[in-house]
Write a protein that holds these residues in place. Structure first.
Motif, short mmCIF file in Angstrom:
data_model
loop_
_atom_site.label_atom_id
_atom_site.label_comp_id
_atom_site.label_asym_id
_atom_site.label_seq_id
_atom_site.Cartn_x
_atom_site.Cartn_y
_atom_site.Cartn_z
N ARG A 1 39.98 10.10 -22.50
CA ARG A 1 39.75 10.14 -24.12
C ARG A 1 41.39 10.66 -24.93
N SER A 2 41.39 9.76 -26.06
CA SER A 2 42.54 10.41 -25.84
C SER A 2 41.83 11.60 -27.33
N LEU A 3 43.60 12.38 -27.40
CA LEU A 3 42.98 13.51 -28.87
C LEU A 3 43.12 12.81 -29.67
N PRO A 4 42.34 12.80 -30.93
CA PRO A 4 42.47 11.97 -32.01
C PRO A 4 43.71 11.99 -32.52
N GLY A 5 44.76 10.70 -32.83
CA GLY A 5 46.30 10.92 -32.71
C GLY A 5 47.59 11.15 -32.75
N ARG A 6 46.72 11.91 -30.89
CA ARG A 6 47.99 12.58 -30.26
C ARG A 6 47.69 11.10 -28.95
N PRO A 7 48.90 11.20 -28.10
CA PRO A 7 48.49 10.36 -26.94
C PRO A 7 47.89 11.29 -26.08
N ALA A 8 48.22 12.70 -25.82
CA ALA A 8 47.30 13.12 -24.97
C ALA A 8 45.86 12.99 -24.40
N ALA A 9 45.11 12.84 -23.65
CA ALA A 9 44.23 12.66 -23.48
C ALA A 9 43.39 13.57 -22.57
N ILE A 10 41.37 13.65 -22.76
CA ILE A 10 40.59 14.57 -21.75
C ILE A 10 40.25 13.52 -20.65
N GLY A 11 40.27 13.91 -19.73
CA GLY A 11 39.81 13.39 -18.71
C GLY A 11 38.63 13.63 -18.44
N ALA A 12 37.37 13.14 -17.79
CA ALA A 12 35.82 13.53 -18.29
C ALA A 12 35.63 13.19 -16.62
N ALA A 13 34.61 13.86 -15.68
CA ALA A 13 33.88 13.22 -15.15
C ALA A 13 32.77 14.26 -15.18
N GLY A 14 31.05 14.24 -15.11
CA GLY A 14 30.11 14.79 -16.10
C GLY A 14 30.71 15.99 -16.46
N PRO A 15 30.58 17.38 -15.59
CA PRO A 15 30.88 18.28 -16.65
C PRO A 15 32.05 18.98 -16.37
N PHE A 16 33.16 18.30 -16.36
CA PHE A 16 34.61 18.96 -14.77
C PHE A 16 35.68 17.72 -16.34
N THR A 17 36.63 18.80 -16.52
CA THR A 17 37.25 17.35 -17.68
C THR A 17 38.37 18.32 -16.90
N LEU A 18 39.76 17.53 -17.84
CA LEU A 18 41.58 18.31 -18.13
C LEU A 18 42.51 17.23 -18.33
N VAL A 19 43.67 17.75 -18.68
CA VAL A 19 44.29 16.93 -19.40
C VAL A 19 44.94 16.31 -18.78
N VAL A 20 45.27 14.54 -19.72
CA VAL A 20 46.06 13.73 -18.62
C VAL A 20 47.33 13.43 -19.94
N ASP A 21 48.36 13.07 -20.24
CA ASP A 21 49.58 13.23 -21.01
C ASP A 21 50.93 12.46 -20.26
N ARG A 22 51.76 12.71 -20.84
CA ARG A 22 53.36 12.14 -20.31
C ARG A 22 54.07 13.53 -21.02
N PRO A 23 54.60 13.05 -20.07
CA PRO A 23 55.95 14.64 -20.82
C PRO A 23 56.07 14.26 -21.72
N ALA A 24 56.20 15.05 -22.47
CA ALA A 24 57.36 15.07 -24.55
C ALA A 24 58.47 13.62 -24.20
N ASP A 25 59.40 14.00 -23.02
CA ASP A 25 60.59 13.08 -23.42
C ASP A 25 60.56 11.41 -23.06
N GLY A 26 59.26 11.12 -22.49
CA GLY A 26 58.66 10.19 -22.01
C GLY A 26 57.00 9.77 -23.39
N GLY A 27 56.93 10.21 -24.36
CA GLY A 27 56.45 9.96 -25.67
C GLY A 27 54.83 10.48 -25.51
N GLY A 28 54.59 11.90 -24.97
CA GLY A 28 53.43 12.39 -25.12
C GLY A 28 53.41 13.45 -25.77
N ASP A 29 52.55 14.27 -25.27
CA ASP A 29 52.91 16.19 -25.67
C ASP A 29 52.81 17.12 -24.21
#
Length: 140
Positions: free
Chosen positions: A8-36
């Motif tokens: 689920r992307s962060l509001p207004g951002r290309p970065a997202a939180i990936g989740a599997a049940g209670p576990f999370t991690l940040v999903v994103d692209r490098p800044a030079d590729g349009g991510g955070d």
């Protein structure tokens, strides 16, 4: 057991939180590729899935064989090429230290290489398909 993961992307951002049940991690692209530049990109997650599966299976299979592992390190190598980009061959290296002979540890690694779910899914070409699309336009 059926697995479900979600991003689920962060509001207004290309970065997202990936989740599997209670576990999370940040999903994103490098800044030079349009991510955070805040987290793993998809390719890294694919290769991390291989490393994580092999590591987990080494501990599971070692326990079943009565081997105590003290350290496991799995390094995965690959790249993406073409248009559309697809992964090149995925290779991985294993370093394992435990209370067993070198021969038993090598046999353990070979067993896990033969049975690890994620590497075997890639080896066998598991189909991936889009199941559903839901859109919401901001233009009404």
């Amino acid at each position: 057991m059926t697995f479900e993961v979600r991003t689920r992307s962060l509001p207004g951002r290309p970065a997202a939180i990936g989740a599997a049940g209670p576990f999370t991690l940040v999903v994103d692209r490098p800044a030079d590729g349009g991510g955070d530049g805040l987290g793993f990109n998809g390719g890294q997650l694919l290769y991390l899935a291989v490393a994580g599966c092999v590591s987990n299976d080494l501990f599971r299979e070692a326990r079943a064989a009565g081997i105590t592992l003290h350290r496991v390190e799995v390094t995965v190598h690959g790249d993406f090429t073409g248009d559309p980009a697809v992964s090149t061959e995925v290779g991985y290296d294993v370093r394992v230290e435990g209370d067993a002979t070198d021969e038993r540890l090598r046999d353990l690694v070979a067993r896990v290489d033969a049975i690890a779910e994620v590497p075997n899914s890639l080896r066998r070409g598991t189909p991936v398909r889009l199941r559903h699309t839901e859109v919401a336009s901001g233009t009404g």
